[in-house]
Design an enzyme around this catalytic site. Structure first.
Site, mmCIF file in Angstrom:
data_model
loop_
_atom_site.group_PDB
_atom_site.id
_atom_site.type_symbol
_atom_site.label_atom_id
_atom_site.label_comp_id
_atom_site.label_asym_id
_atom_site.label_seq_id
_atom_site.Cartn_x
_atom_site.Cartn_y
_atom_site.Cartn_z
ATOM 1 N N LYS A 142 -2.437 3.791 12.332
ATOM 2 C CA LYS A 142 -1.103 4.366 12.168
ATOM 3 C C LYS A 142 -0.561 4.953 13.455
ATOM 4 C CE LYS A 142 -2.941 7.746 8.789
ATOM 5 N NZ LYS A 142 -3.907 8.473 9.618
ATOM 6 N N LYS B 199 -8.934 -2.051 15.416
ATOM 7 C CA LYS B 199 -8.515 -1.759 14.041
ATOM 8 C C LYS B 199 -7.025 -1.435 13.964
ATOM 9 C CE LYS B 199 -9.100 3.128 13.609
ATOM 10 N NZ LYS B 199 -9.403 4.338 12.952
ATOM 11 N N LYS C 119 -10.678 9.071 21.184
ATOM 12 C CA LYS C 119 -9.473 9.901 21.267
ATOM 13 C C LYS C 119 -9.445 10.692 22.563
ATOM 14 C CE LYS C 119 -7.920 10.354 16.523
ATOM 15 N NZ LYS C 119 -7.494 11.284 15.455
HETATM 16 P P1 TYM Z 1 -7.392 8.440 8.721
HETATM 17 O O1 TYM Z 1 -6.194 9.272 8.450
HETATM 18 O O2 TYM Z 1 -7.558 7.876 10.095
HETATM 19 O O3 TYM Z 1 -7.463 7.214 7.723
HETATM 20 C C1 TYM Z 1 -7.381 7.390 6.326
HETATM 21 C C2 TYM Z 1 -8.247 6.399 5.587
HETATM 22 O O4 TYM Z 1 -7.887 5.060 5.895
HETATM 23 C C3 TYM Z 1 -9.016 4.331 6.359
HETATM 24 N N1 TYM Z 1 -8.560 3.386 7.394
HETATM 25 C C4 TYM Z 1 -8.789 2.074 7.374
HETATM 26 N N2 TYM Z 1 -9.427 1.283 6.503
HETATM 27 C C5 TYM Z 1 -9.466 -0.041 6.769
HETATM 28 N N3 TYM Z 1 -8.903 -0.594 7.861
HETATM 29 C C6 TYM Z 1 -8.251 0.148 8.778
HETATM 30 N N4 TYM Z 1 -7.695 -0.407 9.845
HETATM 31 C C7 TYM Z 1 -8.170 1.560 8.541
HETATM 32 N N5 TYM Z 1 -7.600 2.582 9.224
HETATM 33 C C8 TYM Z 1 -7.856 3.697 8.508
HETATM 34 C C9 TYM Z 1 -9.942 5.383 6.940
HETATM 35 O O5 TYM Z 1 -11.273 4.932 6.990
HETATM 36 C C10 TYM Z 1 -9.746 6.514 5.985
HETATM 37 O O6 TYM Z 1 -10.535 6.335 4.818
HETATM 38 N N6 TYM Z 1 -11.099 11.719 9.322
HETATM 39 C C11 TYM Z 1 -10.299 11.033 8.325
HETATM 40 C C12 TYM Z 1 -9.568 11.969 7.393
HETATM 41 C C13 TYM Z 1 -10.425 12.965 6.694
HETATM 42 C C14 TYM Z 1 -11.308 12.722 5.605
HETATM 43 C C15 TYM Z 1 -11.858 13.998 5.247
HETATM 44 C C16 TYM Z 1 -11.691 11.581 4.925
HETATM 45 C C17 TYM Z 1 -10.472 14.306 6.930
HETATM 46 N N7 TYM Z 1 -11.314 14.929 6.054
HETATM 47 C C18 TYM Z 1 -12.767 14.116 4.188
HETATM 48 C C19 TYM Z 1 -12.616 11.709 3.869
HETATM 49 C C20 TYM Z 1 -13.143 12.967 3.510
HETATM 50 C C21 TYM Z 1 -9.291 10.177 9.043
HETATM 51 O O7 TYM Z 1 -8.955 10.397 10.195
HETATM 52 O O8 TYM Z 1 -8.724 9.228 8.302
#
Ligand code: TYM
Length: 333
Positions: free
Chosen positions: A200, A197, A111
Site C-alpha cells: 500500500k 510484494k 524500512k
Molecule cells: P500491513 O498493514 O502491512 O498489512 C496488513 C495485512 O495484509 C497482509 N499483506 C499481504 N498479503 C499478501 N500479499 C501482499 N502483498 C500483502 N501485503 C500485506 C499482511 O501480511 C497483513 O496480514 N504489522 C502488521 C500489522 C499488525 C498486526 C498486528 C497484524 C500490527 N499488529 C497484530 C497481526 C496482529 C502490518 O504491517 O500489516
C-alpha cells in the site's frame, strides 16, 4: 471459544494483497473464534503520517472492513490507540526483547533503508508493539500474509520467555499464538515488479490493485501487468514470476486450484488468461465497492462501532495487563 486477532496499518490505500492475504480469510472465522480486528494507528506513525490523511484512512479502512463483510455484531472492530493497554504492555515487553532480535527483523531492515532520515526507536521496536497487540488478547491464532511470519515468531519467543520468567508451567500468563497463513494469496506481488510484494505504500499505482479501483482501471492494470515473452501458463515463481503472481491472484480470488488454471489457459497466450484474472478480481471487488459508499458516509455509525469495539477490546486487554503487572511485582493503584 478460541481467539483470533489481526490488524492493518491505516496508511496508503488497501490493496488486493491485503484482501487476499488477510481480510478475505478473516471473514468466516467468527463462526469458530472470538475475533478482534484492529486498525493499528500507533504502528502507522513509525513512519511520518499527515494527520489529516491518517484520520481519513482510519474511517476509510474501517468502512472497507465492514464493506468486505466483517460484521461488527460478530467481530470486535477497534482502533489500537483507543485501548491504552497496548502501549502499556509494549513497554513491559520491550524489557523482555533483545536488541539483537529486533536488529534481525527484515521489515525493520527494509524500512530503515527506505526512510534513512527517520530511523526512530518506534520503528525499531515495532514488532514489540505487535507482540503486545496479540498477547493482550490471549490470541490462539493470527491470520496474516506471509510477510508477518517473522514478527509472529518473535511474538511467540517473547511470550514463551515471559511465561518462563514469571509463570508456573501449568498456568501460563500468555497464550503462545499460531500464525494462520493462507495456502494461496499469502504473498501477492507487484504487477510491474513481480519479484517485490504488492504494497500500500508503493508510489507507482500501476504496480498495485486497490480495493477501490474502478473495474476499468483493474482491467487496464492487469492487461499491462508484466509477464514474459512465452505463452505458457504454469506456476514457476523463479522463471515466471509475473505469470505465477497472476495465477495466484486468480486462484485466491476465485477459489480455483493452480492446476485447473494451468490446464485451462496453458499454451493459449496471455490475453485470455489475463481477461480471466481481471474478471475474477472485478467480481471479487464489485460487492465490496457497492457497499462501501453507504458505510463510509455513515460517520455516526462508524463511530459507534469503534466505541463499542474499544469497550469490548479493553475489557479483555485490561484483564491480561493486570495479570502481567501482578506477575512483575507492580503494586495496585
Ligand atoms: P500491513 O498493514 O502491512 O498489512 C496488513 C495485512 O495484509 C497482509 N499483506 C499481504 N498479503 C499478501 N500479499 C501482499 N502483498 C500483502 N501485503 C500485506 C499482511 O501480511 C497483513 O496480514 N504489522 C502488521 C500489522 C499488525 C498486526 C498486528 C497484524 C500490527 N499488529 C497484530 C497481526 C496482529 C502490518 O504491517 O500489516
Amino acid at each position: 471459544k478460541p481467539v483470533v486477532l489481526s490488524g492493518i496499518q491505516p496508511s496508503g490505500h488497501l490493496t488486493l494483497g491485503n484482501y487476499l492475504g488477510a481480510i478475505k480469510n478473516w471473514l468466516p472465522l467468527h463462526e469458530r473464534y472470538d475475533c478482534y480486528y484492529m486498525l493499528v494507528d500507533m504502528h502507522a506513525i513509525t513512519v511520518r503520517q499527515d494527520p489529516v490523511l491518517l484520520r481519513e484512512r482510519c474511517y476509510e479502512f474501517l468502512a472497507l472492513y465492514i464493506a468486505c463483510g466483517l460484521d461488527p455484531r460478530h467481530n470486535v472492530l477497534f482502533v489500537q490507540s483507543h485501548v491504552p493497554a497496548h502501549a502499556r504492555l509494549a513497554w513491559v515487553l520491550n524489557c523482555y526483547t533483545q536488541f539483537g532480535e529486533l536488529s534481525r527483523m527484515t521489515q525493520f531492515k527494509d524500512k530503515s533503508s527506505k526512510h534513512v532520515d527517520n530511523i526512530n526507536a518506534g520503528l525499531f521496536s515495532y514488532p514489540v508493539l505487535m507482540a503486545a497487540d496479540i498477547l493482550l488478547y490471549q490470541a490462539d491464532a493470527v491470520p496474516v500474509g506471509d510477510d508477518q511470519k517473522q514478527h509472529l515468531e518473535l511474538t511467540r519467543d517473547v511470550a514463551i520467555r515471559f511465561n518462563n520468567a514469571h509463570a508456573e508451567p501449568d498456568k501460563p500468563i500468555f497464550t503462545v499464538p499460531e500464525p494462520m497463513i493462507p495456502p494461496v494469496g499469502a504473498r501477492i506481488m507487484g504487477l510491474q515488479e513481480p519479484t517485490k510484494k504488492m504494497s500500500k505504500s508503493d508510489d507507482a499505482p500501476t504496480n498495485v490493485l486497490y480495493l477501490l479501483d474502478p473495474p476499468d482501471t483493474i482491467v487496464r492494470k492487469i492487461k499491462r501487468a508484466v509477464t514474459d515473452p512465452g505463452n505458457e501458463v504454469r506456476f514457476d515463481v523463479a522463471e515466471k514470476p509475473g505469470v505465477s503472481n497472476l495465477m495466484s491472484i486468480l486462484a485466491a480470488a476465485s477459489g480455483r486450484s493452480l492446476e485447473s488454471i494451468a490446464a485451462e489457459y496453458d499454451g493459449q497466450g496471455y490475453g485470455k488468461f489475463k481477461q480471466a484474472v481481471a474478471d475474477a478480481v472485478v467480481a471479487t471487488l464489485e460487492p465490496v465497492q457497492a457497499r462501501y459508499r453507504d458505510v463510509r458516509d455513515d460517520i455516526q455509525g462508524l463511530r459507534r462501532v469503534l466505541r463499542d469495539g474499544a469497550e469490548r477490546a479493553s475489557a479483555r486487554a485490561d484483564a491480561t495487563l493486570a495479570r502481567v503487572h501482578e506477575a512483575l511485582g507492580f503494586i495496585p493503584a
